[in-house]
Write a protein that holds these residues in place. Structure first.
Motif, short mmCIF file in Angstrom:
data_model
loop_
_atom_site.label_atom_id
_atom_site.label_comp_id
_atom_site.label_asym_id
_atom_site.label_seq_id
_atom_site.Cartn_x
_atom_site.Cartn_y
_atom_site.Cartn_z
N PRO A 155 0.67 -1.34 0.24
CA PRO A 155 0.00 -0.35 -0.21
C PRO A 155 0.39 1.39 -0.59
CG PRO A 155 -0.13 -0.96 2.13
CD PRO A 155 0.78 -1.67 1.49
N LEU A 156 2.07 1.52 0.65
CA LEU A 156 2.76 2.79 0.38
C LEU A 156 3.82 2.78 -0.90
CD1 LEU A 156 4.86 1.42 3.54
CD2 LEU A 156 2.90 2.98 3.66
N ASP A 157 3.62 2.01 -2.03
CA ASP A 157 3.99 1.94 -3.27
C ASP A 157 3.23 1.35 -4.26
OD1 ASP A 157 4.61 2.60 -5.58
OD2 ASP A 157 6.43 0.71 -4.98
N PRO A 158 2.39 2.30 -4.68
CA PRO A 158 1.54 2.22 -5.50
C PRO A 158 1.61 1.99 -6.34
CG PRO A 158 1.68 4.17 -5.49
CD PRO A 158 2.34 4.29 -4.33
N ASP A 159 2.57 1.80 -7.34
CA ASP A 159 3.06 1.51 -8.07
C ASP A 159 3.80 -0.37 -8.48
OD1 ASP A 159 1.90 3.25 -9.88
OD2 ASP A 159 3.93 4.73 -9.94
N GLY A 160 3.62 -0.80 -6.66
CA GLY A 160 4.13 -1.33 -6.83
C GLY A 160 5.36 -1.79 -7.17
N GLY A 161 6.30 -0.68 -7.28
CA GLY A 161 7.88 -1.30 -7.44
C GLY A 161 8.81 -0.89 -9.20
N GLU A 162 7.29 -0.65 -9.98
CA GLU A 162 7.28 -0.78 -11.19
C GLU A 162 7.62 -0.07 -11.92
OE1 GLU A 162 4.50 -3.66 -12.71
OE2 GLU A 162 4.21 -4.75 -10.64
N SER A 163 7.89 1.17 -11.32
CA SER A 163 7.53 2.92 -11.42
C SER A 163 7.98 2.84 -13.15
CB SER A 163 7.66 3.24 -10.63
OG SER A 163 9.16 3.57 -10.04
N ASP A 164 9.76 2.30 -12.76
CA ASP A 164 10.57 2.61 -14.08
C ASP A 164 9.93 1.71 -15.76
OD1 ASP A 164 12.00 4.59 -12.28
OD2 ASP A 164 13.20 2.80 -12.01
N LEU A 165 9.20 0.72 -15.18
CA LEU A 165 9.10 -0.20 -16.34
C LEU A 165 7.78 0.79 -16.48
CD1 LEU A 165 9.49 -2.24 -17.81
CD2 LEU A 165 8.14 -3.87 -16.63
N LEU A 166 6.70 1.21 -15.93
CA LEU A 166 5.66 1.68 -16.41
C LEU A 166 5.81 2.85 -17.45
CD1 LEU A 166 3.43 1.06 -13.12
CD2 LEU A 166 3.27 -0.29 -15.49
N SER A 167 6.75 4.11 -16.91
CA SER A 167 7.15 5.08 -17.37
C SER A 167 7.70 4.67 -18.77
CB SER A 167 7.69 5.55 -16.81
OG SER A 167 7.31 6.42 -15.28
N PHE A 168 8.22 3.74 -18.94
CA PHE A 168 9.07 3.32 -20.05
C PHE A 168 7.73 3.04 -21.27
CE2 PHE A 168 11.07 0.23 -22.89
CZ PHE A 168 11.91 0.43 -23.47
N LEU A 169 6.97 1.96 -20.46
CA LEU A 169 6.39 1.52 -21.52
C LEU A 169 4.90 2.97 -21.85
CD1 LEU A 169 4.89 -1.59 -19.35
CD2 LEU A 169 6.80 -1.15 -21.69
N ALA A 170 4.69 3.86 -20.82
CA ALA A 170 4.22 5.16 -21.75
C ALA A 170 4.53 5.65 -22.36
CB ALA A 170 3.49 6.14 -19.99
N ALA A 171 5.96 6.07 -22.00
CA ALA A 171 6.63 6.80 -23.28
C ALA A 171 6.76 6.12 -24.60
CB ALA A 171 8.08 6.81 -22.87
N HIS A 172 6.51 4.56 -24.85
CA HIS A 172 6.93 4.29 -25.75
C HIS A 172 5.34 3.67 -26.67
CE1 HIS A 172 10.76 4.27 -26.40
NE2 HIS A 172 11.27 3.99 -24.53
N GLU A 173 4.15 4.29 -25.86
CA GLU A 173 2.91 3.33 -26.58
C GLU A 173 2.53 4.33 -28.00
OE1 GLU A 173 -1.83 3.57 -24.96
OE2 GLU A 173 -0.25 4.87 -23.54
N GLY A 174 2.09 3.19 -28.60
CA GLY A 174 2.60 4.16 -29.76
C GLY A 174 3.06 4.00 -30.67
N ASN A 175 4.71 3.78 -30.27
CA ASN A 175 6.25 3.12 -30.78
C ASN A 175 5.84 1.73 -31.60
OD1 ASN A 175 8.11 2.98 -31.86
ND2 ASN A 175 9.01 3.66 -29.57
N GLN A 176 5.36 1.55 -32.69
CA GLN A 176 5.51 0.45 -33.94
C GLN A 176 7.01 -1.01 -33.67
OE1 GLN A 176 4.89 1.55 -37.97
NE2 GLN A 176 3.07 2.25 -37.37
N MET A 177 8.12 0.05 -33.07
CA MET A 177 9.12 -0.89 -32.90
C MET A 177 8.52 -1.76 -31.34
SD MET A 177 11.93 1.44 -34.31
CE MET A 177 12.18 1.72 -35.69
N LEU A 178 7.81 -1.11 -30.87
CA LEU A 178 7.51 -1.92 -28.80
C LEU A 178 6.74 -3.54 -29.59
CD1 LEU A 178 7.61 -1.40 -26.22
CD2 LEU A 178 5.56 -0.47 -25.93
N ASP A 179 7.56 -4.17 -29.22
CA ASP A 179 6.92 -5.25 -29.07
C ASP A 179 5.45 -5.81 -28.02
OD1 ASP A 179 5.56 -8.04 -29.67
OD2 ASP A 179 7.99 -8.74 -30.45
N PRO A 180 4.24 -5.51 -28.05
CA PRO A 180 3.82 -5.14 -26.63
C PRO A 180 3.87 -6.73 -26.66
CG PRO A 180 1.94 -5.01 -28.51
CD PRO A 180 3.27 -4.77 -28.99
N ARG A 181 3.57 -7.40 -27.24
CA ARG A 181 3.32 -9.33 -26.70
C ARG A 181 4.74 -9.40 -25.90
NH1 ARG A 181 -0.60 -10.79 -28.57
NH2 ARG A 181 -2.39 -9.38 -30.47
#
Length: 256
Positions: free
Chosen positions: A57-83
């Motif tokens: 509860p003290l970490d709403p991002d569950g320690g995934e903040s860096d990864l979440l920021s990276f994915l958000a920055a590359h959303e819509g980027n055709q070079m990202l393989d989401p699967r």
């Protein structure tokens, strides 16, 4: 440095195209996939060091903040393989990244389901708002209400109804536990009844407008059928000049 099982498929196939087509392992997609692996491993290592869990509860991002920021920055980027990224995050047990990737791929139902499994209602609500289809948004918000109805917390349920702007009390009541009395929703039910009454008044007003318009149309039609125009017996045709009375003819209101 990289998990060999995770990166074994990186660069081999990108959207159905071979690595030869894309250049090499160091293609844009392969680089982004490798970064996903590194960030996912960093999330796991951080949790191991701090002893935190995904639902801390003290970490709403569950320690995934860096990864979440990276994915958000590359959303819509055709070079990202989401699967590929989804497989990595699933294996590393990074639920918030999984939810975000489902959202990127347009799999909103799966995103909401995973968020609710983690007990993260905030994340579920964020993903329930994303679809453009109103019926899908309605379905996702209803699934959130179902998950919260079991708690018997009236304030949570009524808050979700207002926040969703998609649901009404009528949608929610069938999923409320029998132990919860209907009096708890008295204000919402009254508000819903008032809304229905306003809708009925609007429809009644529209029907009355249509009635008046139809009556006016019938009156105009009857007047047109009964209209008479008197012409002289030797009235000539305006086109050929011959007497119009010799055969069938048309006469207009202007007497032509």
């Amino acid at each position: 440095l990289l998990d060999s099982d995770l990166v074994g498929g990186v660069g081999e196939e990108v959207g159905g195209r071979s690595a030869a087509c894309c250049g090499s392992w160091a293609s844009g997609t392969a680089v982004l996939s490798a970064l996903v692996v590194l960030l996912a491993c960093a999330c796991v290592d951080r949790r191991a060091l701090t002893g935190a869990s995904a639902d801390d509860p003290l970490d709403p991002d569950g320690g995934e903040s860096d990864l979440l920021s990276f994915l958000a920055a590359h959303e819509g980027n055709q070079m990202l393989d989401p699967r590929f990224a989804l497989r990595v995050c699933s294996e590393k047990k990074l639920p918030r990244a999984v939810v975000q990737l489902y959202g990127i791929m347009g799999m909103h139902e799966e995103a909401v389901d995973v968020a609710l499994q983690q007990g993260d209602v905030r994340l579920a609500k964020l993903n329930a708002c994303k679809p453009k289809d109103k019926r899908l948004r309605h379905k996702l918000w209803l699934s959130i209400v179902k998950s919260q109805a079991a708690t018997g917390d009236v304030q949570k349920i009524t808050g979700l109804i207002k926040e969703s702007q998609e649901l009404s009390v009528a949608d929610v009541l069938p999923h409320v536990p029998d132990s919860m009395t209907i009096d708890a929703f008295q204000a919402e039910i009254c508000e819903c009844l008032d809304a229905y009454e306003n809708q009925i008044d609007t429809l009644r007003s529209e029907m009355e407008d249509h009635r008046r318009a139809l009556k006016a149309f019938k009156d105009d039609l009857k007047e047109a059928e009964e209209r008479e125009i008197v012409i002289e017996e030797d009235q000539p045709c305006e086109i050929c000049g011959a007497p119009a009375m010799r055969e069938r003819f048309y006469v207009f209101a202007c007497r032509h």
